[in-house]
Design a protein around this motif. Structure first.
Motif, PDB file in Angstrom:
ATOM      1  N   SER A   1      37.512  34.751  44.978  1.00  0.00           N
ATOM      2  CA  SER A   1      38.246  34.296  46.152  1.00  0.00           C
ATOM      3  C   SER A   1      37.586  34.896  47.390  1.00  0.00           C
ATOM      4  O   SER A   1      36.985  35.972  47.314  1.00  0.00           O
ATOM      5  CB  SER A   1      39.707  34.760  46.042  1.00  0.00           C
ATOM      6  OG  SER A   1      40.438  34.423  47.180  1.00  0.00           O
TER       7      SER A   1
ATOM      8  N   LYS B   1      36.745  38.732  46.882  1.00  0.00           N
ATOM      9  CA  LYS B   1      37.607  39.267  45.832  1.00  0.00           C
ATOM     10  C   LYS B   1      37.165  38.711  44.480  1.00  0.00           C
ATOM     11  O   LYS B   1      36.838  37.535  44.378  1.00  0.00           O
ATOM     12  CB  LYS B   1      39.060  38.891  46.108  1.00  0.00           C
ATOM     13  CG  LYS B   1      39.610  39.495  47.385  1.00  0.00           C
ATOM     14  CD  LYS B   1      40.951  38.936  47.837  1.00  0.00           C
ATOM     15  CE  LYS B   1      41.968  38.742  46.756  1.00  0.00           C
ATOM     16  NZ  LYS B   1      43.265  38.259  47.239  1.00  0.00           N
TER      17      LYS B   1
ATOM     18  N   GLN C   1      44.776  41.657  38.724  1.00  0.00           N
ATOM     19  CA  GLN C   1      43.748  42.707  38.739  1.00  0.00           C
ATOM     20  C   GLN C   1      42.535  42.220  39.516  1.00  0.00           C
ATOM     21  O   GLN C   1      41.717  41.490  38.993  1.00  0.00           O
ATOM     22  CB  GLN C   1      43.366  43.068  37.305  1.00  0.00           C
ATOM     23  CG  GLN C   1      42.416  44.236  37.200  1.00  0.00           C
ATOM     24  CD  GLN C   1      42.337  44.746  35.764  1.00  0.00           C
ATOM     25  OE1 GLN C   1      43.357  45.028  35.160  1.00  0.00           O
ATOM     26  NE2 GLN C   1      41.148  44.847  35.244  1.00  0.00           N
ATOM     27  N   TRP C   2      42.455  42.631  40.794  1.00  0.00           N
ATOM     28  CA  TRP C   2      41.395  42.198  41.696  1.00  0.00           C
ATOM     29  C   TRP C   2      40.658  43.395  42.244  1.00  0.00           C
ATOM     30  O   TRP C   2      41.247  44.452  42.466  1.00  0.00           O
ATOM     31  CB  TRP C   2      41.970  41.424  42.882  1.00  0.00           C
ATOM     32  CG  TRP C   2      42.582  40.102  42.537  1.00  0.00           C
ATOM     33  CD1 TRP C   2      43.843  39.877  42.083  1.00  0.00           C
ATOM     34  CD2 TRP C   2      41.959  38.827  42.614  1.00  0.00           C
ATOM     35  NE1 TRP C   2      44.039  38.536  41.879  1.00  0.00           N
ATOM     36  CE2 TRP C   2      42.897  37.863  42.197  1.00  0.00           C
ATOM     37  CE3 TRP C   2      40.690  38.399  43.003  1.00  0.00           C
ATOM     38  CZ2 TRP C   2      42.620  36.497  42.156  1.00  0.00           C
ATOM     39  CZ3 TRP C   2      40.408  37.044  42.962  1.00  0.00           C
ATOM     40  CH2 TRP C   2      41.365  36.104  42.544  1.00  0.00           C
TER      41      TRP C   2
ATOM     42  N   SER D   1      38.444  38.823  40.293  1.00  0.00           N
ATOM     43  CA  SER D   1      39.506  39.184  39.353  1.00  0.00           C
ATOM     44  C   SER D   1      39.011  39.060  37.915  1.00  0.00           C
ATOM     45  O   SER D   1      38.305  38.111  37.582  1.00  0.00           O
ATOM     46  CB  SER D   1      40.702  38.242  39.537  1.00  0.00           C
ATOM     47  OG  SER D   1      41.652  38.420  38.503  1.00  0.00           O
TER      48      SER D   1
ATOM     49  N   ALA E   1      32.384  42.151  43.392  1.00  0.00           N
ATOM     50  CA  ALA E   1      32.806  41.712  44.719  1.00  0.00           C
ATOM     51  C   ALA E   1      31.773  42.125  45.773  1.00  0.00           C
ATOM     52  O   ALA E   1      31.399  41.326  46.638  1.00  0.00           O
ATOM     53  CB  ALA E   1      34.182  42.284  45.059  1.00  0.00           C
TER      54      ALA E   1
ATOM     55  N   SER F   1      37.862  44.108  45.590  1.00  0.00           N
ATOM     56  CA  SER F   1      37.377  43.409  46.774  1.00  0.00           C
ATOM     57  C   SER F   1      36.355  44.254  47.530  1.00  0.00           C
ATOM     58  O   SER F   1      36.289  45.465  47.366  1.00  0.00           O
ATOM     59  CB  SER F   1      38.540  43.034  47.706  1.00  0.00           C
ATOM     60  OG  SER F   1      39.154  44.191  48.227  1.00  0.00           O
TER      61      SER F   1
ATOM     62  N   VAL G   1      34.912  44.737  38.648  1.00  0.00           N
ATOM     63  CA  VAL G   1      35.275  43.761  39.681  1.00  0.00           C
ATOM     64  C   VAL G   1      34.914  44.277  41.072  1.00  0.00           C
ATOM     65  O   VAL G   1      34.541  43.494  41.952  1.00  0.00           O
ATOM     66  CB  VAL G   1      36.760  43.343  39.594  1.00  0.00           C
ATOM     67  CG1 VAL G   1      37.009  42.526  38.331  1.00  0.00           C
ATOM     68  CG2 VAL G   1      37.706  44.517  39.678  1.00  0.00           C
TER      69      VAL G   1
ATOM     70  N   LYS H   1      34.774  30.503  39.635  1.00  0.00           N
ATOM     71  CA  LYS H   1      34.869  31.474  38.542  1.00  0.00           C
ATOM     72  C   LYS H   1      33.540  31.551  37.816  1.00  0.00           C
ATOM     73  O   LYS H   1      32.674  30.682  37.968  1.00  0.00           O
ATOM     74  CB  LYS H   1      35.971  31.079  37.580  1.00  0.00           C
ATOM     75  CG  LYS H   1      35.716  29.758  36.883  1.00  0.00           C
ATOM     76  CD  LYS H   1      36.859  29.348  36.000  1.00  0.00           C
ATOM     77  CE  LYS H   1      36.508  28.016  35.368  1.00  0.00           C
ATOM     78  NZ  LYS H   1      37.596  27.200  35.016  1.00  0.00           N
TER      79      LYS H   1
ATOM     80  N   LYS I   1      37.549  35.341  38.234  1.00  0.00           N
ATOM     81  CA  LYS I   1      37.877  34.431  39.335  1.00  0.00           C
ATOM     82  C   LYS I   1      37.351  35.033  40.629  1.00  0.00           C
ATOM     83  O   LYS I   1      37.310  36.251  40.780  1.00  0.00           O
ATOM     84  CB  LYS I   1      39.384  34.239  39.432  1.00  0.00           C
ATOM     85  CG  LYS I   1      39.965  33.498  38.239  1.00  0.00           C
ATOM     86  CD  LYS I   1      41.452  33.379  38.370  1.00  0.00           C
ATOM     87  CE  LYS I   1      42.011  32.108  38.692  1.00  0.00           C
ATOM     88  NZ  LYS I   1      41.738  30.861  38.820  1.00  0.00           N
TER      89      LYS I   1
ATOM     90  N   SER J   1      40.305  29.918  47.501  1.00  0.00           N
ATOM     91  CA  SER J   1      40.601  30.395  46.152  1.00  0.00           C
ATOM     92  C   SER J   1      40.860  29.173  45.272  1.00  0.00           C
ATOM     93  O   SER J   1      42.004  28.797  45.043  1.00  0.00           O
ATOM     94  CB  SER J   1      41.825  31.321  46.185  1.00  0.00           C
ATOM     95  OG  SER J   1      42.048  31.897  44.928  1.00  0.00           O
TER      96      SER J   1
END
Length: 165
Positions: free
Chosen positions: A42, A149, A156-157, A151, A124, A159, A120, A17, A40, A12
């Motif tokens: 991860s 993941k 606020q993510w 965001s 993902a 996955s 998102v 991003k 973003k 991460s």
């Protein structure tokens, strides 16, 4: 009793991003206005720990994730598989047809993604599927599980996960 050692690594980094314009579609008649986020990315990986005490060189996965992010960066992102919106090309434009509206986008500024919505959760899943196409990396490093993941802002993510069967 000997134990097979697996570990979970989280990648991460600040530069993982992409910036993108999008709108979420809520129903056949309701959507957000076009706006943008600095998304973003991860990744959680579960893999075997080698004799050297490592799973693999982190440079390998960071390089792959940076390439995935760069492919989406600075575009308007549209869903190609939305049940509520159709997109057609007309000369230099994509025309998004939603609820009786025709919304034009320059093709050169737009990515039409194989997703149902530009959320998102779907980003993902999409990024995870792209990473899974890299079979030599996945197989060569005996990756057991992946969780991608994405965001759209702090706290606020979304996955998507994959587990080797």
């Amino acid at each position: 009793m000997p134990v097979k050692a697996y570990t979970c690594i989280e990648i991460s980094k600040e530069d993982l991003k992409f910036s993108g314009a999008h709108f979420t579609i809520f129903s056949a008649t309701d959507r957000e206005r076009l706006h943008g986020h600095n998304f973003k990315v991860s990744l959680l990986l579960t893999a075997d720990v080698g004799e050297n005490g490592m799973c693999f060189s982190y440079v390998e996965i960071k390089t792959r994730l940076r390439k995935l992010c760069a492919q989406l960066d600075e575009y308007t992102l549209l869903p190609a598989e939305s049940p509520y919106m159709r997109v057609r090309s007309e000369g230099p434009l994509y025309i998004a047809e939603f609820n009786g509206e025709e919304i034009p986008f320059l093709i050169s500024d737009t990515l039409l993604l194989p997703v149902r919505n530009t959320t998102v959760e779907e980003f993902a899943r999409y990024l995870l599927e792209l990473l899974l196409c890299d079979a030599p990396f996945i197989e060569g490093n005996e990756i057991r599980e992946l969780t991608m993941k994405v965001s759209s802002g702090p706290g606020q993510w979304g996955s998507a996960s994959w587990t080797r069967v």
